[in-house]
Enzyme design. Structure first.
Site, mmCIF file in Angstrom:
data_model
loop_
_atom_site.group_PDB
_atom_site.id
_atom_site.type_symbol
_atom_site.label_atom_id
_atom_site.label_comp_id
_atom_site.label_asym_id
_atom_site.label_seq_id
_atom_site.Cartn_x
_atom_site.Cartn_y
_atom_site.Cartn_z
ATOM 1 N N TRP A 109 38.217 55.455 46.926
ATOM 2 C CA TRP A 109 37.844 54.365 47.834
ATOM 3 C C TRP A 109 38.324 54.635 49.248
ATOM 4 C CZ3 TRP A 109 34.045 51.991 45.832
ATOM 5 C CH2 TRP A 109 33.978 51.777 44.442
ATOM 6 N N ASP A 176 43.007 48.247 52.896
ATOM 7 C CA ASP A 176 42.156 47.832 51.777
ATOM 8 C C ASP A 176 43.106 47.499 50.627
ATOM 9 O OD1 ASP A 176 40.559 47.586 49.548
ATOM 10 O OD2 ASP A 176 39.660 49.581 49.682
ATOM 11 N N LYS A 200 39.477 41.357 41.259
ATOM 12 C CA LYS A 200 40.609 41.822 40.450
ATOM 13 C C LYS A 200 41.590 40.653 40.295
ATOM 14 C CE LYS A 200 39.243 46.102 42.232
ATOM 15 N NZ LYS A 200 38.256 46.550 41.277
HETATM 16 N N1 PMP Z 1 38.438 49.489 47.376
HETATM 17 C C1 PMP Z 1 39.119 49.532 46.219
HETATM 18 C C2 PMP Z 1 40.568 49.888 46.237
HETATM 19 C C3 PMP Z 1 38.453 49.237 45.021
HETATM 20 O O1 PMP Z 1 39.120 49.282 43.866
HETATM 21 C C4 PMP Z 1 37.078 48.904 45.045
HETATM 22 C C5 PMP Z 1 36.304 48.548 43.805
HETATM 23 N N2 PMP Z 1 36.869 48.747 42.615
HETATM 24 C C6 PMP Z 1 36.423 48.904 46.279
HETATM 25 C C7 PMP Z 1 37.137 49.185 47.414
HETATM 26 C C8 PMP Z 1 34.965 48.586 46.366
HETATM 27 O O2 PMP Z 1 34.844 47.228 46.211
HETATM 28 P P1 PMP Z 1 33.445 46.461 46.147
HETATM 29 O O3 PMP Z 1 32.824 46.812 44.846
HETATM 30 O O4 PMP Z 1 33.870 45.027 46.250
HETATM 31 O O5 PMP Z 1 32.621 46.887 47.300
#
Ligand code: PMP
Length: 364
Positions: A109, A176, A200
């Site tokens: 991510w 993030d 989460k």
């Molecule tokens: N950042 C992190 C640390 C994540 O774990 C996730 C999804 N598991 C995301 C970003 C992406 O999130 P989204 O599906 O809400 O776009």
């Protein structure tokens, strides 16, 4: 009655997200789908401009501000588009062609975030743990003083590492926190921007939380499409367009549950204990091994493999028979991942530990 059934029938839910939520929030959401507070309408049917919904939004903001001690010069926004939209929105609002942003690359991510930023200006990756498949968190890096911000990912959902200490950044810190938001105390003033997809520890998918310091607004000269401009949302109390009303309602009740347990410091202790019990077993049990360096292990996403990989399908099957879901590791790591978010009861961790012990006896 429904509450009782929910508690009684629930799986040991180790899903990485969407993930387990507190039963009290599910109960409140379920009641409100039928009727919201005796008003003769469902939460799915009320106007977002109604006084009922405005009260829900205001209470959610107030509670979050209280739970995390968010100072008054920070805006709390309830947006859509997931954390993935924030990967673009952060640089769109903060970075320009002739400027530089700094990123720490700690996983899948984090990489997505920095790749998106490259569309808007220069990006310096100050350190990366890609060399060891993201099994550690880089340390001893230098954050460039001429960067317009420094971006980190507090918890690495896929590979199972977590930043246990945040850097003292000479430039605004953007994080993030999708997969460990509300799992521990944080010092909000250390950050200029925090974002998290809700699915989460915060609520159901569909709402994305942003906490942004007032001084981070209006930073770039470029035109920004209305919906991607933080100012649009700060100036309209997250109501420029129709917000995700139901997801916000469920998030409010997740916040109420956090408060009722004693707040984030109590949740943090419980998370510490859950993680300790599971990692202790991984380290003790000759059949299993952790995938990340010990000091950087995540207390949210516990990743582990088996010493004999050929036993993995059998262990997974056994866990499913025992009412456990979500344990299969992400394809880029393999093995197992137990996501042990706030709402996962310690009994579920004990059940998994018990199963690992039984399995070791059987295969001794
Ligand atoms: N950042 C992190 C640390 C994540 O774990 C996730 C999804 N598991 C995301 C970003 C992406 O999130 P989204 O599906 O809400 O776009």
């Amino acid at each position: 009655m429904v509450f009782y059934i929910l508690e009684f029938m629930r799986k040991h839910n180790f899903n990485a997200g969407p993930a387990i939520l507190p039963a009290s929030a599910l109960q409140a959401a379920s009641n409100a789908v039928l009727e919201l507070d005796g008003i003769g309408m469902s939460i799915l049917e009320v106007s977002h401009r109604s006084k009922e919904f405005e009260a829900i939004l205001d209470e959610a903001k107030k509670l979050l501000r209280e739970i995390l001690s968010i100072p008054n010069d920070y805006h709390i926004l309830f947006l859509q588009g997931g954390a993935s939209t924030q990967f673009a929105m952060v640089p769109y609002n903060l970075l320009e062609d002739d400027k530089k942003a700094a990123y720490l690359e700690t996983g899948h991510w984090a990489k997505k975030a920095n790749e998106e930023a490259m569309m808007f200006g220069n990006v310096e990756i100050v350190a990366s743990s890609a060399d060891k498949n993201f099994t550690y968190v880089p340390k001893n890096y230098t954050i460039p003083k001429d960067a317009v911000y420094f971006h980190i990912t507090s918890n690495n959902t896929i590979y199972g590492t977590q930043m246990h200490n945040f850097p003292q950044s000479p430039v605004p810190l953007a994080a993030d926190m999708s997969s460990d938001f509300l799992s521990r105390r944080i010092d909000v003033p250390k950050f200029s921007l925090i974002y998290a997809g809700a699915q989460k520890n915060f609520g159901p998918a569909g709402v994305t939380l942003v906490i942004i310091k007032d001084s981070m607004l209006g930073k770039v000269k470029r035109k920004i499409p209305t919906m991607l401009n933080y100012k649009t949302h700060t100036e309209n109390n997250s109501m420029y367009n129709t917000p995700p009303c139901f997801a916000i309602f469920a998030a409010l009740h997740t916040l109420k549950w956090i408060k009722s347990t004693g707040g984030v410091s109590v949740i943090e202790k419980s998370n510490d204990e859950k993680a300790k019990r599971l990692y202790d077993e991984i380290d003790r049990n000759p059949l299993f091994k952790g995938t990340c360096v010990k000091e950087d292990r995540s207390k949210m996403n516990v990743t582990f493999v088996m010493q004999k990989p050929e036993l993995e399908p059998e262990f997974l099957k056994t866990s499913e028979k025992a009412g456990m879901v979500g344990l299969k590791g992400h394809r880029s790591v393999g093995g197992f991942r137990a996501s042990i978010y706030n709402a996962l009861p310690i009994e579920s961790v004990d059940a998994l530990v018990g199963l690992m012990r039984e399995f070791a006896v059987k295969h001794a």
